[in-house]
Design a protein around this motif. Structure first.
Motif, PDB file in Angstrom:
ATOM      1  N   LEU A  26     -59.295  66.714  59.229  1.00 29.33           N
ATOM      2  CA  LEU A  26     -59.686  67.842  58.393  1.00 29.33           C
ATOM      3  C   LEU A  26     -61.201  68.028  58.423  1.00 29.33           C
ATOM      4  N   GLU A  27     -61.618  69.248  58.618  1.00 29.58           N
ATOM      5  CA  GLU A  27     -63.051  69.570  58.592  1.00 29.58           C
ATOM      6  C   GLU A  27     -63.211  70.930  57.924  1.00 29.58           C
ATOM      7  N   ASN A  28     -63.475  70.879  56.611  1.00 34.47           N
ATOM      8  CA  ASN A  28     -63.518  72.088  55.790  1.00 34.47           C
ATOM      9  C   ASN A  28     -62.202  72.850  55.917  1.00 34.47           C
ATOM     10  N   SER A  29     -61.132  72.080  55.829  1.00 31.53           N
ATOM     11  CA  SER A  29     -59.800  72.650  55.977  1.00 31.53           C
ATOM     12  C   SER A  29     -58.812  71.845  55.147  1.00 31.53           C
ATOM     13  N   GLY A  30     -57.581  72.356  55.040  1.00 34.86           N
ATOM     14  CA  GLY A  30     -56.608  71.707  54.182  1.00 34.86           C
ATOM     15  C   GLY A  30     -55.239  71.591  54.814  1.00 34.86           C
ATOM     16  N   ILE A  31     -54.363  70.922  54.081  1.00 34.49           N
ATOM     17  CA  ILE A  31     -52.994  70.715  54.528  1.00 34.49           C
ATOM     18  C   ILE A  31     -52.129  70.529  53.287  1.00 34.49           C
ATOM     19  N   GLU A  32     -50.845  70.818  53.408  1.00 32.94           N
ATOM     20  CA  GLU A  32     -49.915  70.583  52.311  1.00 32.94           C
ATOM     21  C   GLU A  32     -48.832  69.626  52.778  1.00 32.94           C
ATOM     22  N   TYR A  33     -48.544  68.621  51.945  1.00 27.50           N
ATOM     23  CA  TYR A  33     -47.528  67.629  52.281  1.00 27.50           C
ATOM     24  C   TYR A  33     -46.637  67.393  51.070  1.00 27.50           C
ATOM     25  N   GLU A  34     -45.343  67.637  51.239  1.00 31.37           N
ATOM     26  CA  GLU A  34     -44.378  67.431  50.154  1.00 31.37           C
ATOM     27  C   GLU A  34     -44.826  68.112  48.856  1.00 31.37           C
ATOM     28  N   GLY A  35     -45.412  69.307  49.021  1.00 28.34           N
ATOM     29  CA  GLY A  35     -45.873  70.050  47.854  1.00 28.34           C
ATOM     30  C   GLY A  35     -47.234  69.630  47.331  1.00 28.34           C
TER      31      GLY A  35
END
Length: 345
Positions: free
Chosen positions: A252-261
């Protein structure tokens, strides 16, 4: 001078004895960035360091004697837990003392005490350190681990940071998501950072079966990943790094992710010491000016569950002149700030 000393074989412990460096954290940081093992300014601090080194040597010789005698399985509570999918999947630790890192530290203290005696300065310090860890965990507003079974079970995160090419020495408790908040390599001058980074990726592959997801951000030592400040080095390192990550790992570099909500966002951004101190350091990756940081921190989404940064907020779990006041300001002004903030440095 520090680099010269660190090239000696066998490599000695490099100590900088300086009242000035102890007074100004930026100067102490410069010494450690160059490879110094410690910066002290009192006889008492030097004595503590010598006691610690003596304990470390005893521990090393003890470990080597065990290797010569044959491998011995060391049981770490929950480290290789057999998961029964029909039951609650997370091991329950009934007390802080049962938590894997605390349990192992306590066991190691007892082993060293056998060789050095209970009154040895290092033993006293290690016991105080272990008690400090226990008290810090007990003061947390939320339990460090699940205390009773709950369904559906929560996501267990394991957070590490600033491994500086010492990742293989880390004890990782069992978990579902691994977070690493930067400084993957040890940028202390005469170091092969490309080798450090490749070794880190190799380690991720070896531990990848233990986690469903592994999230990594960079830190100020990871210069070969900063395309803005080091375009030539990053052009050689960054693409191979990203392409060689395990399938369950994300950078991640100034970014996001979603995992299991669970919503997660990460940034390697740190203060620019060229701007604040007028000095350029070897470990200056992702150093950004106030204007640049203001723009980056404004991108932190509302309603996050986990925020990953390398830099701490100003004066939060760091030295008085450390951390980013703009990051702190952004977190204060947010209507729905992150539930958890994981950082390093």
């Amino acid at each position: 001078l520090i680099s010269l000393v660190k090239r000696l074989q066998p490599c000695p412990i490099m100590v900088v004895f300086s009242h000035t460096a102890c007074k100004y954290s930026g100067m102490a940081q410069a010494c450690t960035d160059a490879g110094a093992d410690a910066v002290v300014c009192s006889a008492e601090a030097l004595e503590r360091l010598i006691a610690s080194a003596e304990a470390g040597r005893v521990s090393f010789l003890h470990d080597m004697s065990e290797v010569d005698a044959g491998p011995e399985e060391v049981e770490v509570p929950g480290a290789d837990m057999e998961v029964d999918e029909s039951a609650f999947p997370l091991k329950i630790y009934k007390s802080v003392q049962e938590y894997p890192l605390v349990a192992l530290r306590t066991e190691q203290n007892l082993d060293l005490e056998h060789f050095l005696g209970p009154k040895h300065r290092a033993i006293v310090q290690l016991k105080e350190f272990t008690n400090d860890i226990i008290q810090m965990i007990e003061r947390l507003p939320h339990p460090l681990t699940v205390l009773t079974p709950a369904f559906p079970p929560p996501v267990r995160f394991v957070h590490i940071s600033d491994t500086h090419n010492h990742h293989k020495s880390i004890l990782l408790p069992p978990g579902e998501v691994l977070l690493h908040t930067g400084d993957l390599v040890g940028n202390y001058g005469d170091r092969d950072l490309f080798k450090h980074l490749a070794d880190f990726v190799s380690w991720l592959h070896k531990i990848s079966h233990r986690f469903k997801l592994m999230l990594v951000i960079a830190g100020n030592h990871d210069t070969i990943l900063d395309q803005s400040r080091y375009p030539r080095e990053a052009a050689k390192a960054k693409k191979p790094f990203l392409e060689s990550l395990p399938k369950n790992a994300r950078y991640l570099e100034n970014s996001g992710i979603e995992y299991e909500g669970v919503r997660i966002w990460g940034s390697p951004t740190v203060n620019s010491r060229e701007e604040t101190l007028g000095k350029r350091y070897l470990s200056n990756a992702f150093e950004r000016t106030r204007a640049e940081r203001q723009h980056i921190w404004a991108q932190i989404p509302e309603g996050l569950d986990v925020l990953m940064t390398h830099n701490p907020p100003h004066k939060i779990l760091c030295a008085q002149d450390c951390g980013c006041e703009l990051l702190l300001g952004r977190l204060i002004e947010m209507k729905s700030p992150p539930k958890f903030h994981c950082f390093g440095n």
